[in-house]
Design a protein around this motif. Structure first.
Motif, PDB file in Angstrom:
ATOM      1  N   LYS A 292      38.110  44.832  49.789  1.00 56.90           N
ATOM      2  CA  LYS A 292      39.037  43.908  50.463  1.00 56.90           C
ATOM      3  C   LYS A 292      38.396  42.559  50.777  1.00 56.90           C
ATOM      4  CE  LYS A 292      38.460  44.696  55.391  1.00 56.90           C
ATOM      5  NZ  LYS A 292      39.165  44.877  56.675  1.00 56.90           N
ATOM      6  N   ASP A 293      37.057  42.495  50.865  1.00 54.52           N
ATOM      7  CA  ASP A 293      36.369  41.237  51.157  1.00 54.52           C
ATOM      8  C   ASP A 293      36.076  40.408  49.909  1.00 54.52           C
ATOM      9  OD1 ASP A 293      36.386  41.836  53.855  1.00 54.52           O
ATOM     10  OD2 ASP A 293      34.403  42.774  53.822  1.00 54.52           O
ATOM     11  N   ASN A 294      36.371  40.953  48.735  1.00 49.73           N
ATOM     12  CA  ASN A 294      36.187  40.191  47.496  1.00 49.73           C
ATOM     13  C   ASN A 294      37.248  39.088  47.463  1.00 49.73           C
ATOM     14  OD1 ASN A 294      36.179  39.285  44.757  1.00 49.73           O
ATOM     15  ND2 ASN A 294      35.293  41.232  44.108  1.00 49.73           N
ATOM     16  N   PRO A 295      36.845  37.817  47.341  1.00 52.08           N
ATOM     17  CA  PRO A 295      37.815  36.713  47.383  1.00 52.08           C
ATOM     18  C   PRO A 295      38.742  36.639  46.173  1.00 52.08           C
ATOM     19  CG  PRO A 295      35.624  35.874  46.876  1.00 52.08           C
ATOM     20  CD  PRO A 295      35.450  37.324  47.213  1.00 52.08           C
ATOM     21  N   VAL A 296      38.456  37.360  45.101  1.00 52.18           N
ATOM     22  CA  VAL A 296      39.310  37.342  43.908  1.00 52.18           C
ATOM     23  C   VAL A 296      40.663  37.986  44.245  1.00 52.18           C
ATOM     24  CG1 VAL A 296      39.598  38.181  41.544  1.00 52.18           C
ATOM     25  CG2 VAL A 296      37.356  37.369  42.320  1.00 52.18           C
ATOM     26  N   LYS A 297      41.743  37.253  43.994  1.00 48.78           N
ATOM     27  CA  LYS A 297      43.082  37.739  44.354  1.00 48.78           C
ATOM     28  C   LYS A 297      43.857  38.284  43.165  1.00 48.78           C
ATOM     29  CE  LYS A 297      43.575  34.641  48.319  1.00 48.78           C
ATOM     30  NZ  LYS A 297      44.380  33.552  48.943  1.00 48.78           N
ATOM     31  N   SER A 298      43.471  37.884  41.984  1.00 48.66           N
ATOM     32  CA  SER A 298      44.153  38.393  40.789  1.00 48.66           C
ATOM     33  C   SER A 298      43.253  38.236  39.578  1.00 48.66           C
ATOM     34  CB  SER A 298      45.481  37.662  40.556  1.00 48.66           C
ATOM     35  OG  SER A 298      45.234  36.296  40.250  1.00 48.66           O
ATOM     36  N   LEU A 299      43.503  39.036  38.568  1.00 45.28           N
ATOM     37  CA  LEU A 299      42.790  38.960  37.296  1.00 45.28           C
ATOM     38  C   LEU A 299      43.805  39.088  36.169  1.00 45.28           C
ATOM     39  CD1 LEU A 299      39.826  41.400  38.076  1.00 45.28           C
ATOM     40  CD2 LEU A 299      39.603  38.917  37.763  1.00 45.28           C
ATOM     41  N   SER A 300      43.647  38.304  35.118  1.00 45.38           N
ATOM     42  CA  SER A 300      44.520  38.452  33.959  1.00 45.38           C
ATOM     43  C   SER A 300      44.089  39.697  33.182  1.00 45.38           C
ATOM     44  CB  SER A 300      44.417  37.222  33.053  1.00 45.38           C
ATOM     45  OG  SER A 300      43.127  37.159  32.457  1.00 45.38           O
TER      46      SER A 300
END
Length: 284
Positions: free
Chosen positions: A120-128
């Motif tokens: 949950k602390d990973n700043p990545v919000k989406s990946l293609s």
């Protein structure tokens, strides 16, 4: 004379009852049919289906006190193999049957999806889709390459025989040999625990299991796929692109105890259990 007529009437009535196999027998038969199920059912297979089947089994046991339902995990492939060899009465398979498995009988009890999870602390919000593919094949090995922190990516993959692995490979059109994994895990809970304990990890798990973990405060998050949120609601409305049926399978057309359990597992009597575990009930 009056007394004789009365006795004759009673005798006739008694004879009629005997002709109908006793006047009270229908209620006795109903009581017996309610309690006639007895024995032990062994279910093996998918770790996704197992917790659901276990809870359904408990309710089934409460309905039929002389029945015991034994649920064991080991992956969908084990469920198929055990049913074929007679080790298990019923297999649990969290995917559709393959062409070479269509000799078996399959019964859907719920549906689920597979989602990508990060800490949950990973700043990545989406990946293609391409970014997920590149991460799993080692072309992207640092979160900084996808607008994340400057940290190496821990790639968590599923073990052979797991249906989530098969579906993941099929969706992204790759072979397992192409995946550059840092960690190989078995069931969904192992994947969730691995990601929750490692801010730089990525994995894919059952959406239902992940949502259930989120309600328990586990430190993970689900990423959208093709810009569609990974939720049970989107599985139900069939917009989420990576979904699957959760099945019970048998070697032949089920009868007796197996038939009764499968019909119970498909009935509205267990929809609350299905929903509590964040899966989508099957409407029959």
């Amino acid at each position: 004379m009056k007394q004789l007529k009365t006795l004759a009437f009673i005798a006739v009535g008694f004879t009629i009852c005997l002709g109908l196999k006793s006047c009270t027998q229908p209620s006795q038969i109903a009581t017996q049919s309610t309690n006639q199920l007895q024995g032990k059912l062994v279910l093996t297979g998918s770790s996704t289906v197992a917790p659901l089947a276990a809870e359904i089994g408990k309710r089934f046991e409460s309905k039929y006190p002389d029945v015991r339902v034994d649920v064991q995990t080991g992956g969908s492939s084990r469920g198929i193999a055990d049913v074929r060899t007679g080790v298990a009465d019923v297999g649990m398979v969290s995917r559709s049957l393959k062409d070479e498995e269509t000799d078996l009988q399959s019964f859907a009890i719920a549906s689920d999806g597979i989602g990508i999870i990060l800490h949950k602390d990973n700043p990545v919000k989406s990946l293609s889709n391409q970014q997920v593919l590149d991460i799993y094949t080692g072309k992207i090995d640092n979160w900084q390459q996808v607008n994340g922190n400057n940290a190496p990516i821990t790639v968590v993959n599923k073990a052979e025989g797991r249906s989530t692995l098969e579906l993941f490979l099929n969706y992204f059109q790759i072979q397992n040999s192409e995946i550059k994994s840092s960690v190989v895990i078995g069931d969904n809970q192992q994947g969730i625990k691995t990601v929750a304990g490692n801010p730089n990890a990525i994995s894919y798990v059952s959406i239902g299991t992940a949502e259930f973990s989120l309600t328990s405060g586990i430190t993970i998050k689900l990423l959208p796929l093709n810009e569609i949120a990974a939720t049970t609601e989107n599985i139900q409305n069939q917009t989420f692109p990576l979904s699957r049926p959760l099945n019970l399978v048998t070697k032949t057309q089920p009868e007796g105890l197996k038939q009764a359990f499968i019909e119970f597992a498909q009935s509205p009597q267990v929809h609350d259990i299905v929903q509590k575990q964040e899966f989508v009930p099957i409407s029959k």
